[in-house]
Design a protein around this motif. Structure first.
Motif, PDB file in Angstrom:
ATOM      1  N   GLY A  43       0.784  -1.231   0.000  1.00 15.04           N
ATOM      2  CA  GLY A  43       0.000   0.000   0.000  1.00 15.04           C
ATOM      3  C   GLY A  43       0.813   1.276   0.000  1.00 15.04           C
ATOM      4  N   LEU A  44       2.118   1.152  -0.140  1.00 15.71           N
ATOM      5  CA  LEU A  44       2.964   2.343  -0.168  1.00 15.71           C
ATOM      6  C   LEU A  44       3.012   2.933  -1.573  1.00 15.71           C
ATOM      7  N   MET A  45       2.972   4.258  -1.631  1.00 16.54           N
ATOM      8  CA  MET A  45       3.131   4.938  -2.908  1.00 16.54           C
ATOM      9  C   MET A  45       4.616   5.082  -3.192  1.00 16.54           C
ATOM     10  N   VAL A  46       4.984   4.946  -4.452  1.00 10.89           N
ATOM     11  CA  VAL A  46       6.382   4.975  -4.851  1.00 10.89           C
ATOM     12  C   VAL A  46       6.621   6.151  -5.784  1.00 10.89           C
ATOM     13  N   ILE A  47       7.684   6.878  -5.500  1.00  9.37           N
ATOM     14  CA  ILE A  47       8.190   7.928  -6.382  1.00  9.37           C
ATOM     15  C   ILE A  47       9.554   7.452  -6.850  1.00  9.37           C
ATOM     16  N   LEU A  48       9.683   7.212  -8.136  1.00 13.16           N
ATOM     17  CA  LEU A  48      10.959   6.773  -8.699  1.00 13.16           C
ATOM     18  C   LEU A  48      11.933   7.941  -8.667  1.00 13.16           C
ATOM     19  N   ASN A  49      13.189   7.672  -8.310  1.00 16.02           N
ATOM     20  CA  ASN A  49      14.181   8.734  -8.179  1.00 16.02           C
ATOM     21  C   ASN A  49      15.464   8.356  -8.901  1.00 16.02           C
ATOM     22  N   ASN A  50      15.827   9.167  -9.899  1.00 17.33           N
ATOM     23  CA  ASN A  50      17.123   8.978 -10.558  1.00 17.33           C
ATOM     24  C   ASN A  50      18.169   9.659  -9.686  1.00 17.33           C
ATOM     25  N   HIS A  51      18.885   8.854  -8.935  1.00 18.99           N
ATOM     26  CA  HIS A  51      19.831   9.382  -7.947  1.00 18.99           C
ATOM     27  C   HIS A  51      21.181   9.727  -8.557  1.00 18.99           C
ATOM     28  N   THR A  52      21.678   8.892  -9.445  1.00 18.11           N
ATOM     29  CA  THR A  52      22.995   9.098 -10.044  1.00 18.11           C
ATOM     30  C   THR A  52      23.033   8.488 -11.442  1.00 18.11           C
ATOM     31  N   ALA A  82      14.451   7.564 -18.361  1.00 15.74           N
ATOM     32  CA  ALA A  82      13.234   8.065 -17.710  1.00 15.74           C
ATOM     33  C   ALA A  82      11.991   7.558 -18.440  1.00 15.74           C
ATOM     34  N   GLU A  83      12.026   7.572 -19.761  1.00 16.63           N
ATOM     35  CA  GLU A  83      10.892   7.072 -20.542  1.00 16.63           C
ATOM     36  C   GLU A  83      10.671   5.575 -20.291  1.00 16.63           C
ATOM     37  N   HIS A  84      11.749   4.811 -20.222  1.00 13.16           N
ATOM     38  CA  HIS A  84      11.616   3.378 -19.956  1.00 13.16           C
ATOM     39  C   HIS A  84      10.985   3.119 -18.589  1.00 13.16           C
ATOM     40  N   PHE A  85      11.400   3.882 -17.573  1.00 15.39           N
ATOM     41  CA  PHE A  85      10.816   3.698 -16.238  1.00 15.39           C
ATOM     42  C   PHE A  85       9.344   4.084 -16.237  1.00 15.39           C
ATOM     43  N   ALA A  86       8.986   5.160 -16.941  1.00 18.29           N
ATOM     44  CA  ALA A  86       7.581   5.564 -17.026  1.00 18.29           C
ATOM     45  C   ALA A  86       6.754   4.466 -17.687  1.00 18.29           C
ATOM     46  N   GLN A  87       7.282   3.889 -18.741  1.00 16.66           N
ATOM     47  CA  GLN A  87       6.587   2.807 -19.444  1.00 16.66           C
ATOM     48  C   GLN A  87       6.491   1.567 -18.557  1.00 16.66           C
ATOM     49  N   ARG A  88       7.566   1.253 -17.873  1.00 17.64           N
ATOM     50  CA  ARG A  88       7.656   0.035 -17.069  1.00 17.64           C
ATOM     51  C   ARG A  88       6.642   0.015 -15.924  1.00 17.64           C
ATOM     52  N   TYR A  89       6.398   1.183 -15.315  1.00 13.04           N
ATOM     53  CA  TYR A  89       5.566   1.233 -14.118  1.00 13.04           C
ATOM     54  C   TYR A  89       4.246   1.980 -14.307  1.00 13.04           C
ATOM     55  N   LYS A  90       3.901   2.345 -15.520  1.00 11.63           N
ATOM     56  CA  LYS A  90       2.704   3.160 -15.740  1.00 11.63           C
ATOM     57  C   LYS A  90       1.408   2.463 -15.343  1.00 11.63           C
ATOM     58  N   HIS A  91       1.390   1.145 -15.334  1.00 14.03           N
ATOM     59  CA  HIS A  91       0.160   0.423 -14.984  1.00 14.03           C
ATOM     60  C   HIS A  91       0.055   0.110 -13.493  1.00 14.03           C
ATOM     61  N   ASN A  92       1.055   0.488 -12.710  1.00 16.03           N
ATOM     62  CA  ASN A  92       0.984   0.281 -11.266  1.00 16.03           C
ATOM     63  C   ASN A  92       0.425   1.568 -10.649  1.00 16.03           C
ATOM     64  N   PRO A  93      -0.811   1.550 -10.156  1.00 16.04           N
ATOM     65  CA  PRO A  93      -1.428   2.787  -9.673  1.00 16.04           C
ATOM     66  C   PRO A  93      -0.762   3.402  -8.449  1.00 16.04           C
ATOM     67  N   LEU A  94       0.073   2.635  -7.760  1.00 12.82           N
ATOM     68  CA  LEU A  94       0.757   3.191  -6.592  1.00 12.82           C
ATOM     69  C   LEU A  94       2.158   3.710  -6.915  1.00 12.82           C
ATOM     70  N   VAL A  95       2.590   3.586  -8.152  1.00 16.80           N
ATOM     71  CA  VAL A  95       3.769   4.332  -8.592  1.00 16.80           C
ATOM     72  C   VAL A  95       3.199   5.654  -9.083  1.00 16.80           C
ATOM     73  N   ILE A  96       3.478   6.712  -8.320  1.00 16.34           N
ATOM     74  CA  ILE A  96       2.754   7.973  -8.530  1.00 16.34           C
ATOM     75  C   ILE A  96       3.590   9.076  -9.163  1.00 16.34           C
ATOM     76  N   GLY A  97       4.880   8.833  -9.353  1.00 14.98           N
ATOM     77  CA  GLY A  97       5.658   9.907  -9.938  1.00 14.98           C
ATOM     78  C   GLY A  97       7.125   9.592 -10.061  1.00 14.98           C
ATOM     79  N   MET A  98       7.838  10.628 -10.487  1.00 15.73           N
ATOM     80  CA  MET A  98       9.268  10.497 -10.713  1.00 15.73           C
ATOM     81  C   MET A  98       9.977  11.778 -10.271  1.00 15.73           C
ATOM     82  N   ASP A  99      11.026  11.590  -9.491  1.00 17.48           N
ATOM     83  CA  ASP A  99      11.963  12.664  -9.168  1.00 17.48           C
ATOM     84  C   ASP A  99      13.051  12.559 -10.231  1.00 17.48           C
TER      85      ASP A  99
END
Length: 162
Positions: A43-52, A82-99
């Motif tokens: 039930g946790l929301m995930v924000i993907l983060n490109n750290h390095t 970034a586009e690949h990550f958006a495509q990869r997780y776009k159907h998971n409703p709890l992945v809510i964004g990207m830093d």
């Protein structure tokens, strides 16, 4: 995540998986996918983060990793990842964004700038391009854009909004 993790997708050494032996033998992206799956199943929301760009501990002005691009990972690879990550997780409703990128700072002899229109170091320009690419794939996501100089400087955002 790092660009290196995505593009090389190496098998994670067992020594880093002692707490999760079921992940042994998996590649980096398989472990990342598993982590996102488990977090969102809880039930946790995930924000993907490109750290390095390189898979390394962050951050210094000497590590060559302070911009969104590097010699090893040029700007087009940053956008592509970034586009690949958006495509990869776009159907998971709890992945809510990207830093889009963490702790931008001086690298390769360039200071990070905001709104100077120089494609080598204008973070505003790159963030706008990347945001548009990600939102085209995952239009409901929140996009997080850090300030420059270790996220501490938002001085020019008022005169050059994004």
């Amino acid at each position: 995540y790092s660009l290196q993790m995505f593009y090389e997708d190496n098998i994670i050494p067992d020594q880093y998986l002692t707490a999760n032996p079921e992940l042994k033998g998996m590649r980096a992206m398989e472990v990342f996918d598993h982590t996102v799956k488990v977090l969102t199943e809880c039930g946790l929301m995930v924000i993907l983060n490109n750290h390095t760009s390189k898979s390394q501990w962050c951050c210094s002005n000497e590590d060559g990793d302070g911009l969104w691009w590097s010699r090893e990972y040029p700007e087009y690879m940053f956008f592509d990842c970034a586009e690949h990550f958006a495509q990869r997780y776009k159907h998971n409703p709890l992945v809510i964004g990207m830093d889009l990128r963490n702790e931008l700072r001086k690298a390769n002899g360039l200071d990070t700038q905001w709104g100077n229109s120089d494609p080598r170091n204008d973070w505003r320009r790159a963030a706008k391009i990347c945001s548009e690419k990600v939102l085209k794939i995952s239009p409901s996501w929140l996009i997080f854009v850090s300030g420059i100089n270790y996220q501490l400087d938002l001085t020019d955002v008022a005169t050059h909004p994004l």
